[in-house]
Scaffold this motif. Structure first.
Motif, PDB file in Angstrom:
ATOM      1  N   ILE A 267      73.978 -81.301 -12.602  1.00  0.00           N
ATOM      2  CA  ILE A 267      74.964 -81.420 -13.481  1.00  0.00           C
ATOM      3  C   ILE A 267      75.511 -82.753 -13.544  1.00  0.00           C
ATOM      4  CG2 ILE A 267      77.419 -80.651 -14.216  1.00  0.00           C
ATOM      5  CD1 ILE A 267      76.584 -78.047 -12.813  1.00  0.00           C
ATOM      6  N   GLN A 268      75.375 -83.660 -12.386  1.00  0.00           N
ATOM      7  CA  GLN A 268      75.906 -84.972 -12.350  1.00  0.00           C
ATOM      8  C   GLN A 268      75.072 -85.718 -13.471  1.00  0.00           C
ATOM      9  OE1 GLN A 268      75.547 -86.407  -8.507  1.00  0.00           O
ATOM     10  NE2 GLN A 268      77.355 -85.649  -7.720  1.00  0.00           N
ATOM     11  N   LYS A 269      73.731 -85.496 -13.740  1.00  0.00           N
ATOM     12  CA  LYS A 269      73.004 -86.140 -14.746  1.00  0.00           C
ATOM     13  C   LYS A 269      73.689 -86.217 -15.985  1.00  0.00           C
ATOM     14  CE  LYS A 269      68.763 -84.658 -12.417  1.00  0.00           C
ATOM     15  NZ  LYS A 269      67.635 -83.852 -12.410  1.00  0.00           N
ATOM     16  N   ASP A 270      74.476 -85.425 -16.394  1.00  0.00           N
ATOM     17  CA  ASP A 270      75.496 -85.559 -17.762  1.00  0.00           C
ATOM     18  C   ASP A 270      76.628 -86.271 -17.251  1.00  0.00           C
ATOM     19  OD1 ASP A 270      76.926 -84.992 -19.990  1.00  0.00           O
ATOM     20  OD2 ASP A 270      76.248 -83.094 -19.982  1.00  0.00           O
ATOM     21  N   SER A 271      76.674 -87.603 -17.644  1.00  0.00           N
ATOM     22  CA  SER A 271      77.732 -88.329 -17.426  1.00  0.00           C
ATOM     23  C   SER A 271      79.155 -88.091 -18.174  1.00  0.00           C
ATOM     24  CB  SER A 271      77.619 -89.926 -17.691  1.00  0.00           C
ATOM     25  OG  SER A 271      77.184 -90.096 -18.972  1.00  0.00           O
ATOM     26  N   MET A 272      78.752 -87.351 -19.444  1.00  0.00           N
ATOM     27  CA  MET A 272      80.135 -87.018 -20.185  1.00  0.00           C
ATOM     28  C   MET A 272      80.562 -85.592 -19.783  1.00  0.00           C
ATOM     29  SD  MET A 272      80.299 -86.399 -24.362  1.00  0.00           S
ATOM     30  CE  MET A 272      79.268 -85.063 -24.409  1.00  0.00           C
ATOM     31  N   ARG A 273      79.866 -84.962 -19.036  1.00  0.00           N
ATOM     32  CA  ARG A 273      80.419 -83.954 -18.460  1.00  0.00           C
ATOM     33  C   ARG A 273      81.107 -84.054 -17.245  1.00  0.00           C
ATOM     34  NH1 ARG A 273      79.873 -78.148 -19.142  1.00  0.00           N
ATOM     35  NH2 ARG A 273      80.275 -76.880 -17.373  1.00  0.00           N
ATOM     36  N   PHE A 274      80.442 -84.848 -16.326  1.00  0.00           N
ATOM     37  CA  PHE A 274      80.928 -85.259 -15.050  1.00  0.00           C
ATOM     38  C   PHE A 274      82.500 -86.131 -15.284  1.00  0.00           C
ATOM     39  CE2 PHE A 274      82.094 -88.604 -11.936  1.00  0.00           C
ATOM     40  CZ  PHE A 274      81.844 -88.051 -10.748  1.00  0.00           C
ATOM     41  N   ARG A 275      82.715 -86.843 -16.499  1.00  0.00           N
ATOM     42  CA  ARG A 275      83.860 -87.495 -16.834  1.00  0.00           C
ATOM     43  C   ARG A 275      84.851 -86.299 -17.173  1.00  0.00           C
ATOM     44  NH1 ARG A 275      80.669 -91.169 -19.609  1.00  0.00           N
ATOM     45  NH2 ARG A 275      81.303 -90.441 -21.535  1.00  0.00           N
ATOM     46  N   ARG A 276      84.509 -85.350 -17.986  1.00  0.00           N
ATOM     47  CA  ARG A 276      85.338 -84.235 -18.439  1.00  0.00           C
ATOM     48  C   ARG A 276      85.750 -83.463 -17.189  1.00  0.00           C
ATOM     49  NH1 ARG A 276      89.381 -82.197 -20.178  1.00  0.00           N
ATOM     50  NH2 ARG A 276      89.356 -80.664 -21.410  1.00  0.00           N
ATOM     51  N   ASN A 277      84.851 -83.190 -16.221  1.00  0.00           N
ATOM     52  CA  ASN A 277      85.243 -82.459 -15.296  1.00  0.00           C
ATOM     53  C   ASN A 277      86.301 -83.087 -14.470  1.00  0.00           C
ATOM     54  OD1 ASN A 277      83.781 -80.167 -15.749  1.00  0.00           O
ATOM     55  ND2 ASN A 277      81.982 -80.942 -14.489  1.00  0.00           N
ATOM     56  N   ILE A 278      86.237 -84.383 -14.062  1.00  0.00           N
ATOM     57  CA  ILE A 278      87.186 -85.224 -13.448  1.00  0.00           C
ATOM     58  C   ILE A 278      88.426 -85.145 -14.055  1.00  0.00           C
ATOM     59  CG2 ILE A 278      87.903 -87.616 -12.561  1.00  0.00           C
ATOM     60  CD1 ILE A 278      85.552 -86.315 -10.757  1.00  0.00           C
ATOM     61  N   GLU A 279      88.415 -85.462 -15.378  1.00  0.00           N
ATOM     62  CA  GLU A 279      89.585 -85.181 -16.171  1.00  0.00           C
ATOM     63  C   GLU A 279      90.279 -83.767 -16.120  1.00  0.00           C
ATOM     64  OE1 GLU A 279      90.815 -85.377 -21.079  1.00  0.00           O
ATOM     65  OE2 GLU A 279      89.130 -86.451 -20.519  1.00  0.00           O
ATOM     66  N   ARG A 280      89.705 -82.906 -16.172  1.00  0.00           N
ATOM     67  CA  ARG A 280      89.974 -81.583 -16.048  1.00  0.00           C
ATOM     68  C   ARG A 280      90.922 -81.471 -14.550  1.00  0.00           C
ATOM     69  NH1 ARG A 280      85.966 -77.535 -19.056  1.00  0.00           N
ATOM     70  NH2 ARG A 280      84.456 -78.612 -17.729  1.00  0.00           N
ATOM     71  N   ILE A 281      89.974 -81.620 -13.401  1.00  0.00           N
ATOM     72  CA  ILE A 281      90.568 -81.761 -12.261  1.00  0.00           C
ATOM     73  C   ILE A 281      91.975 -82.342 -12.296  1.00  0.00           C
ATOM     74  CG2 ILE A 281      90.219 -82.592  -9.836  1.00  0.00           C
ATOM     75  CD1 ILE A 281      87.314 -81.968 -10.486  1.00  0.00           C
ATOM     76  N   GLY A 282      91.850 -83.656 -12.984  1.00  0.00           N
ATOM     77  CA  GLY A 282      93.246 -84.321 -12.947  1.00  0.00           C
ATOM     78  C   GLY A 282      94.444 -83.542 -13.676  1.00  0.00           C
TER      79      GLY A 282
END
Length: 217
Positions: free
Chosen positions: A25-40
């Motif tokens: 899943i890390q290969k999708d940088s946009m999803r990675f950023r969005r997941n960090i945002e949601r964790i925030g």
């Protein structure tokens, strides 16, 4: 230091943490950023329960209602560049907060494992008697946050400090406990036990900045 280890309870938070750890899943940088945002967003919601509140009369089209609303003057301060998605998640909820940004990075001499943390950019409003929220997604050695705290001192003394992190190491948390004020609160999704010889969290996620924005030179 008061530590809120939010991933210990079953919640949707752990799904997002699992996805940012997953090498596929890390290969999708946009999803990675969005997941960090949601964790925030989730960590910010939990942090909001510790703020001070004041009663306010709100007028509706059909009457009025007394409501308890947050009363803190917040300043969100993020470590560039990895902290940006986490910062945005908090800003989604604390939209009236002031903002600060600091550049703090590890400098390795040649191929040595040892490093120093260098701070060379800082923009912030006055912090005097305000509630400071420091965001750094990976709390590894704790040295970055220590240097950030030193840089902040010329901007005033906060009334309260909260630290928001996604994943931290036991050693890093032990270190910041020694250098931050005793009443500081840490809001964190997960704690891993180990660091490797370069100071990265094991198993962690890798380099959060590279995963969010691409590899650097």
């Amino acid at each position: 230091m008061i530590i809120h280890r939010l991933g210990e309870e079953n919640s949707l938070l752990n799904k997002f943490v699992a996805e940012i750890r997953d090498v596929n899943i890390q290969k999708d940088s946009m999803r990675f950023r969005r997941n960090i945002e949601r964790i925030g967003e989730i960590l910010g919601y939990e942090l909001s329960k510790a703020l001070s509140y004041k009663s306010k009369l709100v007028e509706t089209p059909l009457g009025s209602k007394e409501m308890s609303l947050p009363n803190d003057e917040l300043v969100l301060c993020s470590v560039l560049r990895a902290g940006l998605p986490l910062h945005q998640g908090l800003l989604n909820y604390f939209d009236a907060a002031e903002n600060a940004f600091i550049s703090a990075y590890r400098h390795h001499r040649g191929d040595e494992d040892a490093f120093e943390v260098i701070v060379n950019y800082f923009a912030a409003p006055s912090l005097e008697n305000k509630t400071l929220v420091l965001t750094d997604p990976m709390l590894a050695t704790g040295k970055t946050l220590e240097n950030v705290l030193k840089a902040l001192k010329k901007h005033g003394t906060p009334r309260q400090i909260h630290i928001i992190s996604v994943i931290g190491s036991s050693l890093g948390i032990e270190h910041i406990t020694e250098v931050f004020p005793e009443n500081t609160q840490l809001w964190i999704a997960a704690i891993d036990a180990q660091l490797n010889n370069k100071g990265y969290i094991i198993p962690g996620i890798g380099d959060a900045g590279d995963l969010a924005y691409g590899e650097k030179l």
